[in-house]
Design a protein around this motif. Structure first.
Motif, PDB file in Angstrom:
ATOM      1  N   ALA A  52      -5.571   5.967  36.054  1.00  0.00           N
ATOM      2  CA  ALA A  52      -5.118   5.908  34.666  1.00  0.00           C
ATOM      3  C   ALA A  52      -4.090   7.001  34.377  1.00  0.00           C
ATOM      4  CB  ALA A  52      -6.309   6.052  33.723  1.00  0.00           C
ATOM      5  N   GLY A  53      -4.364   8.207  34.886  1.00  0.00           N
ATOM      6  CA  GLY A  53      -3.416   9.309  34.672  1.00  0.00           C
ATOM      7  C   GLY A  53      -2.089   9.058  35.349  1.00  0.00           C
ATOM      8  N   GLY A  54      -2.115   8.536  36.581  1.00  0.00           N
ATOM      9  CA  GLY A  54      -0.875   8.267  37.298  1.00  0.00           C
ATOM     10  C   GLY A  54      -0.039   7.192  36.637  1.00  0.00           C
ATOM     11  N   VAL A  55      -0.682   6.120  36.202  1.00  0.00           N
ATOM     12  CA  VAL A  55       0.046   5.022  35.560  1.00  0.00           C
ATOM     13  C   VAL A  55       0.634   5.470  34.223  1.00  0.00           C
ATOM     14  CG1 VAL A  55      -0.205   2.741  34.493  1.00  0.00           C
ATOM     15  CG2 VAL A  55      -1.286   3.215  36.686  1.00  0.00           C
ATOM     16  N   SER A  56      -0.168   6.185  33.426  1.00  0.00           N
ATOM     17  CA  SER A  56       0.313   6.615  32.112  1.00  0.00           C
ATOM     18  C   SER A  56       1.446   7.623  32.227  1.00  0.00           C
ATOM     19  CB  SER A  56      -0.839   7.207  31.294  1.00  0.00           C
ATOM     20  OG  SER A  56      -1.340   8.391  31.902  1.00  0.00           O
ATOM     21  N   ARG A  57       1.369   8.541  33.190  1.00  0.00           N
ATOM     22  CA  ARG A  57       2.432   9.518  33.365  1.00  0.00           C
ATOM     23  C   ARG A  57       3.710   8.863  33.877  1.00  0.00           C
ATOM     24  NH1 ARG A  57       1.549  15.029  32.787  1.00  0.00           N
ATOM     25  NH2 ARG A  57      -0.245  15.211  31.396  1.00  0.00           N
ATOM     26  N   SER A  58       3.585   7.879  34.754  1.00  0.00           N
ATOM     27  CA  SER A  58       4.769   7.190  35.272  1.00  0.00           C
ATOM     28  C   SER A  58       5.484   6.430  34.163  1.00  0.00           C
ATOM     29  CB  SER A  58       4.371   6.216  36.393  1.00  0.00           C
ATOM     30  OG  SER A  58       3.849   6.913  37.501  1.00  0.00           O
ATOM     31  N   MET A  99      15.834   9.194  36.193  1.00  0.00           N
ATOM     32  CA  MET A  99      14.862   9.087  35.103  1.00  0.00           C
ATOM     33  C   MET A  99      13.452   9.430  35.574  1.00  0.00           C
ATOM     34  SD  MET A  99      16.792   8.026  32.537  1.00  0.00           S
ATOM     35  CE  MET A  99      15.847   7.166  31.306  1.00  0.00           C
ATOM     36  N   PHE A 100      13.206   9.240  36.872  1.00  0.00           N
ATOM     37  CA  PHE A 100      11.861   9.447  37.394  1.00  0.00           C
ATOM     38  C   PHE A 100      11.793  10.609  38.385  1.00  0.00           C
ATOM     39  CE2 PHE A 100      11.875   5.183  35.779  1.00  0.00           C
ATOM     40  CZ  PHE A 100      10.618   5.027  35.217  1.00  0.00           C
ATOM     41  N   LYS A 101      12.809  11.459  38.369  1.00  0.00           N
ATOM     42  CA  LYS A 101      12.818  12.595  39.287  1.00  0.00           C
ATOM     43  C   LYS A 101      11.642  13.535  38.986  1.00  0.00           C
ATOM     44  CE  LYS A 101      16.677  13.951  40.774  1.00  0.00           C
ATOM     45  NZ  LYS A 101      18.062  14.449  40.867  1.00  0.00           N
ATOM     46  N   GLY A 102      10.919  13.901  40.028  1.00  0.00           N
ATOM     47  CA  GLY A 102       9.776  14.788  39.863  1.00  0.00           C
ATOM     48  C   GLY A 102       8.491  14.069  39.504  1.00  0.00           C
ATOM     49  N   ASN A 103       8.563  12.743  39.288  1.00  0.00           N
ATOM     50  CA  ASN A 103       7.361  12.022  38.870  1.00  0.00           C
ATOM     51  C   ASN A 103       6.337  11.909  39.998  1.00  0.00           C
ATOM     52  OD1 ASN A 103       5.880  10.382  36.871  1.00  0.00           O
ATOM     53  ND2 ASN A 103       6.238   8.722  38.322  1.00  0.00           N
ATOM     54  N   GLY A 104       6.826  11.818  41.241  1.00  0.00           N
ATOM     55  CA  GLY A 104       5.895  11.756  42.361  1.00  0.00           C
ATOM     56  C   GLY A 104       5.024  12.995  42.423  1.00  0.00           C
ATOM     57  N   THR A 105       5.655  14.150  42.239  1.00  0.00           N
ATOM     58  CA  THR A 105       4.908  15.406  42.220  1.00  0.00           C
ATOM     59  C   THR A 105       3.957  15.451  41.031  1.00  0.00           C
ATOM     60  OG1 THR A 105       6.894  16.425  43.116  1.00  0.00           O
ATOM     61  CG2 THR A 105       5.159  17.902  42.366  1.00  0.00           C
ATOM     62  N   ASN A 106       4.423  14.938  39.899  1.00  0.00           N
ATOM     63  CA  ASN A 106       3.589  14.931  38.701  1.00  0.00           C
ATOM     64  C   ASN A 106       2.334  14.096  38.913  1.00  0.00           C
ATOM     65  OD1 ASN A 106       2.888  15.557  36.084  1.00  0.00           O
ATOM     66  ND2 ASN A 106       4.122  13.943  35.170  1.00  0.00           N
ATOM     67  N   TYR A 164      -2.273  24.667  39.690  1.00  0.00           N
ATOM     68  CA  TYR A 164      -1.047  25.257  39.151  1.00  0.00           C
ATOM     69  C   TYR A 164       0.150  25.231  40.110  1.00  0.00           C
ATOM     70  CZ  TYR A 164       2.058  28.148  36.425  1.00  0.00           C
ATOM     71  OH  TYR A 164       3.135  28.580  35.709  1.00  0.00           O
ATOM     72  N   PRO A 165      -0.019  25.507  41.407  1.00  0.00           N
ATOM     73  CA  PRO A 165       1.153  25.447  42.299  1.00  0.00           C
ATOM     74  C   PRO A 165       1.871  24.103  42.263  1.00  0.00           C
ATOM     75  CG  PRO A 165      -0.649  26.570  43.391  1.00  0.00           C
ATOM     76  CD  PRO A 165      -1.209  26.011  42.117  1.00  0.00           C
ATOM     77  N   MET A 166       1.120  23.013  42.118  1.00  0.00           N
ATOM     78  CA  MET A 166       1.731  21.698  42.013  1.00  0.00           C
ATOM     79  C   MET A 166       2.524  21.564  40.725  1.00  0.00           C
ATOM     80  SD  MET A 166       1.118  19.993  44.724  1.00  0.00           S
ATOM     81  CE  MET A 166       1.513  18.337  44.176  1.00  0.00           C
ATOM     82  N   ASP A 167       2.056  22.203  39.652  1.00  0.00           N
ATOM     83  CA  ASP A 167       2.769  22.147  38.389  1.00  0.00           C
ATOM     84  C   ASP A 167       4.084  22.913  38.482  1.00  0.00           C
ATOM     85  OD1 ASP A 167       2.655  21.435  35.436  1.00  0.00           O
ATOM     86  OD2 ASP A 167       2.957  23.592  35.316  1.00  0.00           O
ATOM     87  N   LEU A 168       4.073  24.059  39.143  1.00  0.00           N
ATOM     88  CA  LEU A 168       5.292  24.830  39.316  1.00  0.00           C
ATOM     89  C   LEU A 168       6.323  24.049  40.124  1.00  0.00           C
ATOM     90  CD1 LEU A 168       5.841  28.516  39.891  1.00  0.00           C
ATOM     91  CD2 LEU A 168       6.662  27.014  41.686  1.00  0.00           C
ATOM     92  N   VAL A 169       5.884  23.445  41.225  1.00  0.00           N
ATOM     93  CA  VAL A 169       6.786  22.662  42.067  1.00  0.00           C
ATOM     94  C   VAL A 169       7.323  21.463  41.306  1.00  0.00           C
ATOM     95  CG1 VAL A 169       6.845  21.154  44.087  1.00  0.00           C
ATOM     96  CG2 VAL A 169       5.812  23.412  44.252  1.00  0.00           C
ATOM     97  N   ARG A 170       6.475  20.824  40.516  1.00  0.00           N
ATOM     98  CA  ARG A 170       6.930  19.678  39.730  1.00  0.00           C
ATOM     99  C   ARG A 170       8.048  20.077  38.780  1.00  0.00           C
ATOM    100  NH1 ARG A 170       5.567  17.232  34.432  1.00  0.00           N
ATOM    101  NH2 ARG A 170       4.354  19.097  33.993  1.00  0.00           N
ATOM    102  N   GLY A 171       7.884  21.238  38.127  1.00  0.00           N
ATOM    103  CA  GLY A 171       8.918  21.696  37.208  1.00  0.00           C
ATOM    104  C   GLY A 171      10.253  21.890  37.893  1.00  0.00           C
ATOM    105  N   ARG A 172      10.237  22.460  39.090  1.00  0.00           N
ATOM    106  CA  ARG A 172      11.491  22.709  39.808  1.00  0.00           C
ATOM    107  C   ARG A 172      12.113  21.417  40.331  1.00  0.00           C
ATOM    108  NH1 ARG A 172      11.332  28.533  42.917  1.00  0.00           N
ATOM    109  NH2 ARG A 172      10.563  29.757  41.150  1.00  0.00           N
ATOM    110  N   LEU A 173      11.288  20.507  40.824  1.00  0.00           N
ATOM    111  CA  LEU A 173      11.809  19.227  41.290  1.00  0.00           C
ATOM    112  C   LEU A 173      12.396  18.425  40.136  1.00  0.00           C
ATOM    113  CD1 LEU A 173       9.022  18.108  43.799  1.00  0.00           C
ATOM    114  CD2 LEU A 173      11.400  18.628  44.366  1.00  0.00           C
ATOM    115  N   THR A 174      11.798  18.560  38.971  1.00  0.00           N
ATOM    116  CA  THR A 174      12.262  17.825  37.799  1.00  0.00           C
ATOM    117  C   THR A 174      13.589  18.361  37.292  1.00  0.00           C
ATOM    118  OG1 THR A 174       9.980  17.341  37.139  1.00  0.00           O
ATOM    119  CG2 THR A 174      11.661  17.139  35.444  1.00  0.00           C
ATOM    120  N   VAL A 175      13.761  19.668  37.346  1.00  0.00           N
ATOM    121  CA  VAL A 175      14.959  20.306  36.803  1.00  0.00           C
ATOM    122  C   VAL A 175      16.177  20.133  37.699  1.00  0.00           C
ATOM    123  CG1 VAL A 175      15.970  22.570  36.304  1.00  0.00           C
ATOM    124  CG2 VAL A 175      13.730  21.975  35.382  1.00  0.00           C
TER     125      VAL A 175
END
Length: 356
Positions: A52-58, A99-106, A164-175
């Motif tokens: 549910a979390g993966g589908v909603s975030r995507s 539009m979906f950059k960083g979503n895989g990490t998210n 948290y490390p995954m959140d940090l990496v997601r932010g950088r991949l997204t930016v």
């Protein structure tokens, strides 16, 4: 920094805290299921919540990425001036993939985050309720909104620290964009690069404002959602409740209200977290501005310094950059997560309802 000094201890005790809570709640409960049956039930619930979390975030990934870009962009080189303009700019310059950059990490972060968060909340709630009943001497006592807030805060802190490390990496991949001098090729490459160039502690940059922000965000989400449901069931205003059961639309409204309040209160800390995560990334300025020329100050000595510099240089409104796209995604995200969770729950035959 003080936050960095406590990161190791917090991360080290996060897992043991979860299991301690689980064990204590198990002892306090009236009955205990067979280990294999309990493990299967919990596993099914976590799978349903993770899907549910993966589908909603995507589904709201473009808005999530735009929010982060608005949070960290250079105030002297504005590229994203609003939600519609920002989405159009990303589509024009980076296309569908942008539009979906960083979503895989998210999504990779959401599954363990949701698992830890909901499990921790369930077990913390059981333990807190047991202690509350022992203290009051009332075996029929129920959790108050304040106690639910405390259980939600505990769950949020543990989940945030664990992932948290995954959140940090997601932010950088997204930016990062196509013009970024250095490209992170994926989750593993980003993690290894940060470890090699900035050290292990860099994986927890911005951890303190994140944890502080989690307390009102996750705590209010759980507390308001469950309290609203209880109030509606007991008071039955406007004929919304029949046979002590809330409709899907009413539950969605409760979740949307809880999510909106929680994210609005905690949003400034989310902005500061994102900016602190960029500290130490030598190409962050080029990534944020997109031209490789303009420079933006990303050096902060800590959370308070980040707040001070952000407000002084960009004004108080900078603490709410990206709030609109973040707010726009709250309602559909909750709606999709709820529907997906219900479908997967029915397919797997989940007995325990995580959200309830």
């Amino acid at each position: 920094m003080a936050s960095e000094d406590v990161v190791g201890k917090t991360s080290e005790t996060a897992v043991s805290t979860i299991f301690n809570l689980a064990e204590e709640a198990k002892i306090a409960s009236e009955g205990v299921k067979a280990p294999s049956h309990a493990f299967l039930s919990i596993s099914k619930s976590l799978v349903a919540g993770g899907v549910a979390g993966g589908v909603s975030r995507s589904a709201v990934a473009p808005l999530e990425r735009l929010k982060i870009l608005l949070q960290v962009q250079n105030p002297h080189s504005i590229k994203y001036s609003g939600t519609i303009q920002g989405l159009k700019y990303i589509w024009r310059t980076e296309g569908f993939r942008g539009m979906f950059k960083g979503n895989g990490t998210n999504c990779a972060r959401i599954i363990p985050n949701s698992a830890v968060k909901f499990f921790s909340y369930e077990e913390a709630s059981k333990r807190i309720l047991w202690l509350y009943r022992q203290q009051t001497g009332n075996e029929d006592a129920e959790l108050t909104p304040l106690l639910r807030l405390g259980a939600g805060a505990c769950a949020g802190i543990i989940a945030m620290s664990a992932t948290y490390p995954m959140d940090l990496v997601r932010g950088r991949l997204t930016v990062q964009t196509e013009k970024s001098p250095q490209q992170y090729r994926g989750i593993a490459h980003a993690l290894s690069t940060v470890l090699r160039e900035e050290g292990p502690r860099a994986l927890y940059k911005g951890w303190l404002p994140s944890v502080i922000g989690v307390i009102p965000y996750v705590g209010l989400n759980f507390a308001m959602y469950e309290s609203l449901k209880d109030w509606l069931i007991k008071s039955r205003p406007f004929g919304l409740v029949e046979d002590s059961e809330l409709s899907v639309m009413t539950k969605l409204a409760c979740g949307a209200a809880a999510g909106t309040v929680g994210q609005t209160v905690a949003y400034p800390l989310d902005v500061i977290r994102r900016r602190m995560q960029m500290v130490g990334w030598k190409d962050a300025a080029s990534v944020v501005t997109g031209d490789g020329k303009s420079k933006v100050s990303l050096e902060y000595t800590g959370m308070v310094d980040a707040f001070r510099k952000t407000v002084r240089l960009e004004g108080f409104g900078a603490l709410y950059k990206g709030l609109v796209p973040n707010s726009v995604k709250v309602v559909p995200s909750i709606a999709i997560a709820f529907v997906t969770y219900e479908v997967v729950k029915d397919i797997l035959g989940v007995e325990m309802r995580i959200s309830d």
